[in-house]
Design a protein around this motif. Structure first.
Motif, PDB file in Angstrom:
ATOM      1  N   VAL A  91      39.285  42.890  33.609  1.00  0.00           N
ATOM      2  CA  VAL A  91      39.812  42.040  32.759  1.00  0.00           C
ATOM      3  C   VAL A  91      39.369  41.778  31.378  1.00  0.00           C
ATOM      4  O   VAL A  91      38.211  41.787  31.085  1.00  0.00           O
ATOM      5  CB  VAL A  91      39.530  40.478  33.775  1.00  0.00           C
ATOM      6  CG1 VAL A  91      40.217  39.486  32.842  1.00  0.00           C
ATOM      7  CG2 VAL A  91      40.050  40.780  35.063  1.00  0.00           C
ATOM      8  N   LEU A 111      41.669  35.551  39.410  1.00  0.00           N
ATOM      9  CA  LEU A 111      42.234  36.749  40.061  1.00  0.00           C
ATOM     10  C   LEU A 111      42.348  36.373  41.506  1.00  0.00           C
ATOM     11  O   LEU A 111      41.319  36.222  42.358  1.00  0.00           O
ATOM     12  CB  LEU A 111      41.553  38.197  39.964  1.00  0.00           C
ATOM     13  CG  LEU A 111      41.120  38.749  38.648  1.00  0.00           C
ATOM     14  CD1 LEU A 111      40.294  39.835  38.711  1.00  0.00           C
ATOM     15  CD2 LEU A 111      42.671  39.141  37.781  1.00  0.00           C
ATOM     16  N   TYR A 154      47.049  37.274  38.260  1.00  0.00           N
ATOM     17  CA  TYR A 154      46.170  37.125  37.165  1.00  0.00           C
ATOM     18  C   TYR A 154      46.856  35.697  36.456  1.00  0.00           C
ATOM     19  O   TYR A 154      47.901  35.485  36.009  1.00  0.00           O
ATOM     20  CB  TYR A 154      46.726  38.252  36.139  1.00  0.00           C
ATOM     21  CG  TYR A 154      45.804  38.312  34.851  1.00  0.00           C
ATOM     22  CD1 TYR A 154      44.848  38.983  34.651  1.00  0.00           C
ATOM     23  CD2 TYR A 154      46.136  37.302  33.804  1.00  0.00           C
ATOM     24  CE1 TYR A 154      43.976  38.770  33.453  1.00  0.00           C
ATOM     25  CE2 TYR A 154      45.273  37.273  32.720  1.00  0.00           C
ATOM     26  CZ  TYR A 154      44.405  38.178  32.598  1.00  0.00           C
ATOM     27  OH  TYR A 154      43.781  38.021  31.371  1.00  0.00           O
ATOM     28  N   ASN A 173      45.765  39.317  26.882  1.00  0.00           N
ATOM     29  CA  ASN A 173      45.301  39.569  27.978  1.00  0.00           C
ATOM     30  C   ASN A 173      45.627  41.095  28.673  1.00  0.00           C
ATOM     31  O   ASN A 173      46.646  41.713  28.135  1.00  0.00           O
ATOM     32  CB  ASN A 173      46.292  38.782  29.030  1.00  0.00           C
ATOM     33  CG  ASN A 173      46.057  37.320  29.012  1.00  0.00           C
ATOM     34  OD1 ASN A 173      44.972  36.554  29.520  1.00  0.00           O
ATOM     35  ND2 ASN A 173      47.028  36.591  28.361  1.00  0.00           N
ATOM     36  N   LEU A 175      44.595  43.480  31.992  1.00  0.00           N
ATOM     37  CA  LEU A 175      44.303  43.844  33.374  1.00  0.00           C
ATOM     38  C   LEU A 175      44.430  45.410  33.629  1.00  0.00           C
ATOM     39  O   LEU A 175      45.520  45.791  33.684  1.00  0.00           O
ATOM     40  CB  LEU A 175      44.806  43.099  34.364  1.00  0.00           C
ATOM     41  CG  LEU A 175      44.665  43.336  35.999  1.00  0.00           C
ATOM     42  CD1 LEU A 175      43.135  42.851  36.113  1.00  0.00           C
ATOM     43  CD2 LEU A 175      45.713  42.568  36.701  1.00  0.00           C
TER      44      LEU A 175
END
Ligand SMILES: [Ca+2]
Ligand SMILES: [Ca+2]
Length: 219
Positions: A91, A111, A154, A173, A175
């Motif tokens: 992350v 998460l 998320y 962001n 992931l």
């Protein structure tokens, strides 16, 4: 033909090193909340730098803003490749807020792992980031993924500590899936996910070798 091969090898390398984010619109660059579901009471939204003069998007023209109220969330559910394998996710996000002393308004990411039917398996959260000195601060962390996790929520969580407005912002962001993605075998429980599969390592070497070969032919 060569170009296609090079592209295929490049995408293979990206997928194996886990540099492709699973998120849609992680940096708010659609200029709206495409991909994100709003929760909480503060009506989080996209901002181009007008909400708090001096706080501008870290990249591009937009960032996510907590807006106004005690707390708010933006959530995106994404499928996790490699069901039933040992997996980890990385992350990364950036936070900045208005300087309103310590603590100022801040944010973190959670998460929430879900089964194929959508039931919650477990949740984890990042540390809270409270960056209010005129700079963006990055959070980076790696989390284990439950074996039976089919998808993950998320969630950006904005939290107000001062005043009426929620002057916390997030941008960029990311992931990504990391690690070897090793299949679980009987009596193999202690195997580390950090050890690359021999076959994978060979594929990477093959890919690099082919790229080198292509370069030589071209030059
Ligand atoms: Ca952005
Ligand atoms: Ca505030």
């Amino acid at each position: 033909m060569r170009l296609k091969l090079a592209v295929a090898l490049a995408s293979l390398l990206v997928s194996m090193t886990g540099h492709a984010t699973l998120l849609t619109n992680g940096g708010a660059e659609t200029g709206n909340l495409l991909g994100w579901t709003v929760g909480g009471v503060s009506n989080p939204r996209v901002d181009g730098g007008s909400f708090d003069p001096g706080i501008n998007p870290r990249t591009g023209g937009y960032m996510f803003s907590g807006y106004s109220g005690a707390w708010g969330t933006l959530t995106q559910n994404v499928l996790l490749p490699g069901f039933g394998q040992m997996r980890q996710v990385a992350v990364s996000f950036w936070e900045q807020g208005l300087d309103q002393d310590i603590p100022s308004d801040d944010a973190y990411v959670s998460l929430t792992y879900r089964t194929h039917s959508g039931s919650v398996i477990s949740s984890v959260s990042t540390a809270t980031v409270d960056s209010h000195d005129g700079v963006w601060t990055q959070y980076q962390g790696i989390f284990d993924v439950p074996l039976l996790a089919w998808s993950v929520d998320y969630t950006m969580y904005f939290h107000r500590n001062f005043g009426l407005d929620l002057d916390s912002f997030i941008d960029d962001n990311s992931l990504t899936l990391v690690g070897g993605g090793l299949p679980i075998e009987a009596g193999d429980a202690n195997q580390s996910a950090d050890v690359p599969e021999p076959a994978s390592a060979a594929l990477v070497l093959l890919g690099l070798g082919s790229l080198a070969l292509l370069r030589r032919r071209r030059g």
